[in-house]
Write a protein that holds these residues in place. Sequence first.
Motif, PDB file in Angstrom:
ATOM      1  N   LEU A 111       0.838  -1.198   0.000  1.00  0.00           N
ATOM      2  CA  LEU A 111       0.000   0.000   0.000  1.00  0.00           C
ATOM      3  C   LEU A 111       0.873   1.248   0.000  1.00  0.00           C
ATOM      4  CD1 LEU A 111      -2.777   1.350   0.236  1.00  0.00           C
ATOM      5  CD2 LEU A 111      -2.662   0.976   2.717  1.00  0.00           C
ATOM      6  N   TYR A 112       1.914   1.243   0.822  1.00  0.00           N
ATOM      7  CA  TYR A 112       2.814   2.396   0.901  1.00  0.00           C
ATOM      8  C   TYR A 112       3.500   2.652  -0.435  1.00  0.00           C
ATOM      9  CZ  TYR A 112       6.927   5.180   2.049  1.00  0.00           C
ATOM     10  OH  TYR A 112       7.905   6.143   2.055  1.00  0.00           O
ATOM     11  N   GLN A 113       4.043   1.604  -1.060  1.00  0.00           N
ATOM     12  CA  GLN A 113       4.760   1.784  -2.315  1.00  0.00           C
ATOM     13  C   GLN A 113       3.831   2.268  -3.422  1.00  0.00           C
ATOM     14  OE1 GLN A 113       8.044   1.754  -2.772  1.00  0.00           O
ATOM     15  NE2 GLN A 113       7.581   2.494  -4.832  1.00  0.00           N
ATOM     16  N   PHE A 114       2.610   1.749  -3.446  1.00  0.00           N
ATOM     17  CA  PHE A 114       1.660   2.189  -4.465  1.00  0.00           C
ATOM     18  C   PHE A 114       1.326   3.663  -4.283  1.00  0.00           C
ATOM     19  CE2 PHE A 114      -2.533   2.624  -6.447  1.00  0.00           C
ATOM     20  CZ  PHE A 114      -2.272   2.059  -7.688  1.00  0.00           C
ATOM     21  N   LEU A 115       1.160   4.095  -3.038  1.00  0.00           N
ATOM     22  CA  LEU A 115       0.853   5.495  -2.780  1.00  0.00           C
ATOM     23  C   LEU A 115       2.038   6.400  -3.104  1.00  0.00           C
ATOM     24  CD1 LEU A 115      -1.298   5.143   0.435  1.00  0.00           C
ATOM     25  CD2 LEU A 115      -1.992   6.324  -1.658  1.00  0.00           C
ATOM     26  N   VAL A 116       3.253   5.924  -2.877  1.00  0.00           N
ATOM     27  CA  VAL A 116       4.437   6.701  -3.264  1.00  0.00           C
ATOM     28  C   VAL A 116       4.434   6.936  -4.773  1.00  0.00           C
ATOM     29  CG1 VAL A 116       6.958   6.586  -3.509  1.00  0.00           C
ATOM     30  CG2 VAL A 116       5.892   6.077  -1.313  1.00  0.00           C
ATOM     31  N   GLU A 117       4.113   5.891  -5.531  1.00  0.00           N
ATOM     32  CA  GLU A 117       4.040   6.035  -6.986  1.00  0.00           C
ATOM     33  C   GLU A 117       2.925   7.000  -7.386  1.00  0.00           C
ATOM     34  OE1 GLU A 117       3.627   2.057  -8.368  1.00  0.00           O
ATOM     35  OE2 GLU A 117       5.653   1.472  -7.749  1.00  0.00           O
ATOM     36  N   MET A 118       1.808   6.948  -6.670  1.00  0.00           N
ATOM     37  CA  MET A 118       0.724   7.890  -6.933  1.00  0.00           C
ATOM     38  C   MET A 118       1.156   9.314  -6.594  1.00  0.00           C
ATOM     39  SD  MET A 118      -1.861   6.076  -8.068  1.00  0.00           S
ATOM     40  CE  MET A 118      -3.514   6.621  -7.683  1.00  0.00           C
ATOM     41  N   GLY A 119       1.991   9.445  -5.560  1.00  0.00           N
ATOM     42  CA  GLY A 119       2.513  10.759  -5.205  1.00  0.00           C
ATOM     43  C   GLY A 119       3.366  11.348  -6.313  1.00  0.00           C
ATOM     44  N   GLU A 120       4.146  10.497  -6.980  1.00  0.00           N
ATOM     45  CA  GLU A 120       4.940  10.954  -8.119  1.00  0.00           C
ATOM     46  C   GLU A 120       4.029  11.455  -9.237  1.00  0.00           C
ATOM     47  OE1 GLU A 120       7.267   7.544  -9.091  1.00  0.00           O
ATOM     48  OE2 GLU A 120       8.864   8.040  -7.670  1.00  0.00           O
ATOM     49  N   LYS A 121       2.940  10.727  -9.466  1.00  0.00           N
ATOM     50  CA  LYS A 121       1.994  11.150 -10.496  1.00  0.00           C
ATOM     51  C   LYS A 121       1.343  12.482 -10.110  1.00  0.00           C
ATOM     52  CE  LYS A 121       1.952   8.350 -13.989  1.00  0.00           C
ATOM     53  NZ  LYS A 121       0.935   7.334 -14.226  1.00  0.00           N
ATOM     54  N   TYR A 122       1.065  12.656  -8.818  1.00  0.00           N
ATOM     55  CA  TYR A 122       0.477  13.918  -8.369  1.00  0.00           C
ATOM     56  C   TYR A 122       1.425  15.084  -8.648  1.00  0.00           C
ATOM     57  CZ  TYR A 122      -1.254  17.564  -5.273  1.00  0.00           C
ATOM     58  OH  TYR A 122      -1.697  18.759  -4.760  1.00  0.00           O
ATOM     59  N   SER A 123       2.726  14.869  -8.429  1.00  0.00           N
ATOM     60  CA  SER A 123       3.701  15.915  -8.736  1.00  0.00           C
ATOM     61  C   SER A 123       3.677  16.249 -10.221  1.00  0.00           C
ATOM     62  CB  SER A 123       5.108  15.463  -8.326  1.00  0.00           C
ATOM     63  OG  SER A 123       5.197  15.286  -6.936  1.00  0.00           O
ATOM     64  N   PHE A 124       3.596  15.223 -11.044  1.00  0.00           N
ATOM     65  CA  PHE A 124       3.542  15.394 -12.502  1.00  0.00           C
ATOM     66  C   PHE A 124       2.296  16.178 -12.905  1.00  0.00           C
ATOM     67  CE2 PHE A 124       2.003  13.067 -16.465  1.00  0.00           C
ATOM     68  CZ  PHE A 124       2.689  13.886 -17.349  1.00  0.00           C
TER      69      PHE A 124
END
Length: 229
Positions: free
Chosen positions: A151-164
Amino acid sequence: MSPRVFQIPATITETIYEYLKNSIISGKLKPGQRLHEKEIAAQFQVSTTPVREAFQRLFAEKYIVINARRDVAVSSVSVEELRDFFEVVRVLDALASRKAISYISDEDIEELKEMTIKLGKFYREKKITEYVAQNLKIHYKIWSACRNKYLYQFLVEMGEKYSFYGNQLIFMTFKEGSDKRPSFMDSSFKDHLDLMEAIENRDAKRVEKILLSHWGKNFLDKKETDGEE
């Protein structure tokens, strides 16, 4: 940006992929900007093969588009795509943060309070770029306490998308140093103050309720052209 510990990429393809991805997320490479295979290959002093392989990964992750002529450009996100993104991330954020309440330490809470104070500083100074980055750091800190690595790793990846996405739909709309504040910052900061209070009280239900409406509030409802005080 991502809180992951930096690791030396295993291959030149990975090196090129990480370089291009970070350049896109940070806004160094702009939406619609063309990416030239031969130029990138020359920059890294390699053949075009690892560049094409990096392009395929970025295309699969929707950071770039490739047309029928094989022209490559940085993706431009639509409001519909962003709405779909927020629909997913708000549910996963609420889940991770609710779980984190059971494990988060007093020291973590004190650190989150300091991080929220810093967020308030950026809010008052109307520093959009710094505000969005600090916002994500707070979420990363909470997610790290959920004790579910997937769950944490998936949210980190989503955080990268949010920055984009943020660089495209926020930073391109509001100029840094403007004397106006975009209204999404008002609702976001209020949410963070409420969130901090709920975390201090270890109120998991309230944390979940706040986060289920937090992501994408206001600026998805209408296209903003002016900030609000």
